[in-house]
Design an enzyme around this catalytic site. Structure first.
Site, PDB file in Angstrom:
ATOM      1  N   ASP A   6      -6.366  48.393  54.011  1.00 41.52           N
ATOM      2  CA  ASP A   6      -5.374  48.392  52.943  1.00 41.52           C
ATOM      3  C   ASP A   6      -4.631  49.729  52.915  1.00 41.52           C
ATOM      4  O   ASP A   6      -5.246  50.788  53.012  1.00 41.52           O
ATOM      5  CB  ASP A   6      -6.120  48.188  51.613  1.00 41.52           C
ATOM      6  N   GLU A  43      -2.703  47.705  57.508  1.00 44.10           N
ATOM      7  CA  GLU A  43      -1.538  47.382  56.681  1.00 44.10           C
ATOM      8  C   GLU A  43      -0.752  48.677  56.515  1.00 44.10           C
ATOM      9  O   GLU A  43      -1.068  49.507  55.667  1.00 44.10           O
ATOM     10  CB  GLU A  43      -1.975  46.865  55.309  1.00 44.10           C
TER      11      GLU A  43
HETATM   12  C1  GLC Z   1      -1.992  46.485  49.480  1.00 43.68           C
HETATM   13  C2  GLC Z   1      -2.467  45.132  49.038  1.00 43.68           C
HETATM   14  C3  GLC Z   1      -1.932  44.878  47.682  1.00 43.68           C
HETATM   15  C4  GLC Z   1      -2.464  45.928  46.734  1.00 43.68           C
HETATM   16  C5  GLC Z   1      -2.145  47.328  47.241  1.00 43.68           C
HETATM   17  C6  GLC Z   1      -2.945  48.370  46.531  1.00 43.68           C
HETATM   18  O1  GLC Z   1      -0.628  46.551  49.623  1.00 43.68           O
HETATM   19  O2  GLC Z   1      -2.094  44.173  49.984  1.00 43.68           O
HETATM   20  O3  GLC Z   1      -2.249  43.589  47.222  1.00 43.68           O
HETATM   21  O4  GLC Z   1      -1.885  45.769  45.474  1.00 43.68           O
HETATM   22  O5  GLC Z   1      -2.461  47.458  48.594  1.00 43.68           O
HETATM   23  O6  GLC Z   1      -4.275  48.346  46.931  1.00 43.68           O
END
Ligand code: GLC
Length: 544
Positions: A204, A263
């Site tokens: 994340d 991500e």
């Molecule tokens: C990422 C997740 C999202 C979350 C954010 C904070 O972007 O995919 O859902 O709100 O991180 O952890």
């Protein structure tokens, strides 16, 4: 068959646990619910599942506020349920990827509680980013950074008036990754899940973690969210890469095929490729593909740039159209009939490209974004922190419709309808209301309809397994004539071609496809003359 590692070409099915299947009738999806439906994912043709966070959490941000990285929230089940799910998944040939949230913890995490209880300057505080405020009395935040969810990225604590950083919700305090204790703790967390047999981690906010130690003002120079431009004080900084080098050493030490997927919302495929150097992450989401409009030239340039930048590091490209943070692509592509047609064509495009692909639960049913959820149902912190100006992400998180003609469409256990068919237990409504119109979109209804979105995904995933996974993409010239510039056409090896007509008018298949080519699959009906209607993709095989 290629003996390349699975993650180089896998189709990974994203399970938003809370909305997938509810085994106990409390209106919230859970791990036993996922376990009971693993056969569906295997039948669909998935190679792996990625589970969104199921850890103990106050759910201030859908579980991305983790209070205990080594447990399962009772709302979702238990560690024993997780183990049983992993075992069953492995038996069905599905790998299991869990979500790791290293940028921030929950404000209910024991570390943050200890930090609040300890004095400024203590070791407990040093795991987070606490600073004095500015101005007389320190009443102003330490700098001008904004939370991704709206409002300032700093919250003042009442005990001593200091401020702590949270790039997301106030319930998600950012960790200080310059503190060795933080790095050691995350290595231990990785090992905890690897020892339980997981096959990978989705990381994340992989472009977060490292902050400019001087915490300079952004002064309007950089956007708060979206792709991170060079020189940003808290996104995509060089120091994050050292974290991933350490994690890669941990993963490699397990001697099995573990995969990381990052991500990272960064500025360009070239920046993304830096996360995929051979001693860092294996793969990363390709948000440029997801963000590209329905336009042949734009999609082609994203595809080319992604493949080229990642090939430099020997990393496979990945493709994704939807996830739990963005508007579902049926809706993004125009909604209604045109949105569906384009989504069908987009699926065949994505699944024909080299590399691995992500399918977000419900896209295989053609679910649209639910745009009319009542205000009181909305739970996303974005909605709350923008005072309703941004309706947030709940509309792509509505529980899946499995069967039947009325909500909850089989989301709960079979004998627990809404209102509770079992005395003393009660079947709670799904945590977000499902549109009544989803009766026509249930998995059950679509399974028996050869023209449904579900049937299209099933066929595509089955055929995809026979595609030469490693063979590169070679563009073909589109047929000349009107509409040709709205066509994407490419070959993967001699025996497979994909042609996508993104325009509105029918086009001839490219001359290169050849008269002997067989239509393997089409996203919509083709004309008797073999022409490809608008918003339609075709897979051809067998030609010489
Ligand atoms: C990422 C997740 C999202 C979350 C954010 C904070 O972007 O995919 O859902 O709100 O991180 O952890």
């Amino acid at each position: 068959m290629s003996d390349a590692p699975w993650w180089r070409r896998a189709v990974i099915y994203q399970v938003y646990v809370r909305s997938f299947a509810d085994s106990d009738g409390d209106g919230i999806g859970d791990l036993p619910g996922v376990r009971s439906r693993l056969g569906y994912i295997a039948d669909l043709g998935g190679d792996a599942i990625w589970l969104n966070p199921f850890y103990p959490s106050p759910q201030a941000d859908g579980g991305y506020d983790v209070a205990d990285y080594r447990g399962v929230d009772p709302m979702f089940g238990s560690l024993a349920d997780f183990d049983a799910l992993t075992d069953d998944a492995h038996r069905l040939g599905l790998r299991v990827i869990v979500d790791l949230v290293p940028n921030h913890t929950s404000s209910e995490h024991p570390w943050f509680r200890a930090a609040l209880a300890a004095p400024p300057g203590s070791a407990e505080r040093a795991r987070y980013i606490f600073r004095d405020g500015l101005g007389p009395g320190g009443d102003l935040p330490p700098n001008d950074w904004q939370s991704v969810f709206g409002g300032p990225a700093w919250t003042r604590v009442t005990v001593d008036g200091r401020w702590y950083l949270h790039l997301f919700a106030p319930e998600q305090p950012d960790l200080d990754w310059t503190n060795d204790e933080v790095g050691d703790e995350f290595e231990s967390i990785l090992r905890f899940w690897l020892d339980r047999g997981v096959d990978g981690f989705r990381i994340d906010v992989a472009h977060g973690l490292a902050k400019d130690p001087a915490l300079p003002d952004i002064a309007g120079g950089h956007p708060t969210s979206g792709p991170a431009p060079a020189g940003h004080p808290h996104w995509d900084r060089d120091d994050v890469h050292e974290v991933y080098r350490r994690w890669r050493r941990v993963a490699d030490s397990y001697g099995r095929d573990v995969a990381f997927v990052g991500e990272a919302w960064v500025d360009s495929p070239v920046q993304l490729a830096r996360y995929l150097r051979p001693d860092e992450l294996h793969t990363a989401f390709n948000f440029d593909f997801l963000l590209a409009p329905w336009d042949a030239a734009r999609l082609r340039s994203v595809i080319d740039a992604s493949i080229e930048a990642l090939a430099g590091e020997g990393a496979p490209p990945t493709w994704v159209l939807s996830n739990h943070d963005v508007v579902r692509h049926v809706t993004r592509y125009g909604g209604g009939d045109i949105g569906l047609r384009r989504a069908r064509a987009a699926a065949l495009l994505m699944l024909a490209l080299p590399g691995s692909a992500y399918v977000y639960q419900g896209e295989e049913l053609g679910l649209p974004q639910v745009t009319d959820l009542p205000d009181e149902a909305l739970q996303d912190p974005t909605f709350l922190r923008t005072g309703g100006a941004d309706r947030g992400r709940d509309g792509c998180r509505v529980p899946l419709p499995w069967s039947g003609d009325a909500p909850p469409f089989g989301f709960g256990p079979p004998d627990l309808g809404v209102g509770g068919a079992v005395p003393g237990v009660g079947g709670a409504d799904p945590w977000l209301p499902q549109p009544a119109g989803w009766a026509g979109l249930t998995a059950e209804r679509q399974a028996s309809d050869p023209r449904s979105m579900l049937s299209l995904y099933r066929q595509a995933l089955r055929l995809r397994k026979a595609l030469p996974g490693d063979s590169p993409l070679a563009w073909m010239a589109a047929s000349s004539g009107p509409g040709g510039d709205a066509v994407l056409a490419f070959r993967r090896g001699p025996g497979f071609a994909c042609v996508v007509n993104l325009g509105d008018e029918p086009v001839d298949p490219p001359a290169d496809v050849g008269p002997d080519a067989r239509v393997l699959l089409a996203s919509g009906p083709l004309g008797d003359d073999g022409r490809i209607p608008g918003s339609t993709a075709v897979w051809y095989g067998g030609e010489g």
